[in-house]
Every structure is written in structure tokens, then in C-alpha cells.
Design a protein around this motif. Structure first.
Motif, PDB file in Angstrom:
ATOM      1  N   VAL A  43      37.647  44.134  42.321  1.00  0.00           N
ATOM      2  CA  VAL A  43      38.520  43.455  41.361  1.00  0.00           C
ATOM      3  C   VAL A  43      39.707  42.794  42.078  1.00  0.00           C
ATOM      4  N   ASP A  44      40.127  43.374  43.183  1.00  0.00           N
ATOM      5  CA  ASP A  44      41.219  42.812  43.992  1.00  0.00           C
ATOM      6  C   ASP A  44      40.839  41.408  44.483  1.00  0.00           C
ATOM      7  N   GLY A  45      39.640  41.293  45.050  1.00  0.00           N
ATOM      8  CA  GLY A  45      39.172  39.996  45.530  1.00  0.00           C
ATOM      9  C   GLY A  45      39.058  38.990  44.392  1.00  0.00           C
ATOM     10  N   ALA A  46      38.531  39.463  43.262  1.00  0.00           N
ATOM     11  CA  ALA A  46      38.358  38.564  42.114  1.00  0.00           C
ATOM     12  C   ALA A  46      39.706  38.052  41.609  1.00  0.00           C
ATOM     13  N   ILE A  47      40.688  38.928  41.542  1.00  0.00           N
ATOM     14  CA  ILE A  47      42.023  38.525  41.050  1.00  0.00           C
ATOM     15  C   ILE A  47      42.663  37.535  42.017  1.00  0.00           C
ATOM     16  N   HIS A  48      42.569  37.803  43.316  1.00  0.00           N
ATOM     17  CA  HIS A  48      43.169  36.872  44.289  1.00  0.00           C
ATOM     18  C   HIS A  48      42.472  35.504  44.247  1.00  0.00           C
ATOM     19  N   ARG A  49      41.154  35.504  44.108  1.00  0.00           N
ATOM     20  CA  ARG A  49      40.439  34.212  44.035  1.00  0.00           C
ATOM     21  C   ARG A  49      40.853  33.432  42.795  1.00  0.00           C
ATOM     22  N   ALA A  50      40.944  34.134  41.669  1.00  0.00           N
ATOM     23  CA  ALA A  50      41.254  33.443  40.411  1.00  0.00           C
ATOM     24  C   ALA A  50      42.713  33.008  40.341  1.00  0.00           C
ATOM     25  N   ALA A  51      43.601  33.776  40.956  1.00  0.00           N
ATOM     26  CA  ALA A  51      45.034  33.454  40.897  1.00  0.00           C
ATOM     27  C   ALA A  51      45.401  32.344  41.874  1.00  0.00           C
TER      28      ALA A  51
END
Ligand code: AR6
Length: 179
Positions: A43-51
């Protein structure tokens, strides 16, 4: 009676849905980060990619300023949310079972501290993932019990809705059992 600007401390509504937390239209989303705050998988990677890259820049500012050694397990810290629909990302670091971090109080602290920070931010709606239930190896049912208990125990003037956003049906079912 004098008009009040905020409600009395009250428990939030606690709910669980299946989905991708990066798509949540809430005031704050919680990130299951690691102590470095420099991103990772899950989820960390997903949040950084989306942000977008601004999120990593804000995390680097925390490392250069108040958190030179990183964020300790069980604590939480807020940044902006870059291009996400949310206004804030609250980063917390769950205990890593593979590293012998098996104390449930540390995991509970991730949820209580995240909600405490959400109160400070004035967030009304907060979305949280199943912290430590992925790479960090905790059983999803144990995470669900601890997370739901922490959310139900929260009392604040700001947070009205706590939404657990789970990846996959088994995780959703674990939270539904806990609720
Ligand atoms: N939305 C909601 N839940 C998600 C999403 C998403 N987009 N992506 C994954 N999950 P994990 P941890 C679920 O591994 O166990 C990272 O590398 C996932 O299915 O993301 O706390 C960090 O940088 C699982 O149920 O977090 C750390 O190094 C839950 O989110 C480490 O992993 C948590 O899984 C943290 O491990």
C-alpha cells in the motif's frame, strides 16, 4: 445555550469496504509505511505512485528535520497528499512480525496514533489499510480485531467516519467478522 463550534467527543462510525485506498474520497488516508518513510511496496508503493513525487519530497523533509532516524514503529506522522483526492496522508509504521515484532500493543498504537493525528488535522473522514497484514506478516484476523477495537475506542471531536479499506475478499471478511 452558547453555540458550539465542535461536537462533544464521540465514537466514530466504523466501517469496512473492499477497494484501493488510493481512490478514497476522504480527508485523510493512512499509509502502512516503513521507518525510512522513503516508500516501498504494498500500500505504501501504491500511495506514493498515486500521490506523485511531492509525497516523497515531504517525507524527505521530515527525515531532514524532525525525524532524522525515521519514524518509530507504532507512531504516526502526517504529510500532504499530493495528487490524491485526500487532503492528508498519515504515515504509520506497523510492527514487522518477520523481525520478531509480535507485540499487539505496537500494532494497536499504529491505529490509535493515526486517529490522534487525524484529530489534530481536523479530519472528519479517515481511511485506513490493514497495517502489518501484508509484507510485515501479521494474521489478518488479528489485525482486524486490533484495528476495529482501536477505532471503536476512539473519542474525538473531529473524526466521524473510520473506514477500513481492504484489498481482497478475505481481508474484508476478516474485518466484517471483527465488526
Ligand atoms: N489499498 C488498500 N489495501 C492495500 C493496497 C491498496 N492499494 N495495497 C496493498 N494493500 P502492506 P505492511 C493491503 O504490505 O504489512 C511496504 O513495502 C495488503 O493486501 O502494504 O504494513 C512498506 O514500505 C495488506 O492487507 O503493509 C513496508 O516496508 C495491507 O494492505 C512494508 O511494506 C498491508 O500490506 C509494510 O508492510
Amino acid at each position: 445555550m452558547a453555540p458550539t463550534t465542535s461536537r462533544d467527543p464521540a465514537p466514530p462510525r466504523v466501517e469496512a469496504v473492499e477497494g484501493d485506498i488510493t481512490r478514497e474520497q476522504v480527508d485523510a488516508i493512512v499509509n502502512a509505511a516503513n521507518s525510512s518513510l522513503r516508500g516501498g511496496g504494498g500500500v505504501d508503493g501504491a500511495i506514493h505512485r498515486a500521490a506523485g513525487p511531492v509525497l516523497l519530497e515531504e517525507c524527505e523533509e521530515l527525515r531532514a528535520g524532525p525525524l532524522p532516524a525515521g519514524l518509530p514503529v507504532g507512531q504516526a506522522v502526517a504529510t500532504g497528499a499530493g495528487q490524491l483526492a485526500a487532503s492528508h496522508v498519515i504515515h504509520t509504521v506497523g510492527p514487522n512480525r518477520h523481525a520478531g515484532q509480535t507485540n499487539p500493543a505496537l500494532l494497536r498504537s499504529c491505529f490509535t496514533e493515526s486517529l490522534r493525528i487525524a484529530e489534530e488535522l481536523g479530519a472528519r473522514t479517515v481511511a485506513l489499510p490493514a497495517v502489518s497484514a501484508g509484507v510485515y506478516g501479521w494474521d489478518i484476523d488479528e489485525v482486524a480485531r486490533i484495528a476495529v477495537d482501536a477505532a471503536r475506542s476512539h473519542r474525538g471531536r473531529s473524526v466521524e467516519i473510520v473506514r477500513f479499506v481492504l484489498f481482497g475478499a478475505p481481508a474484508l471478511q476478516a474485518f466484517e467478522r471483527a465488526l
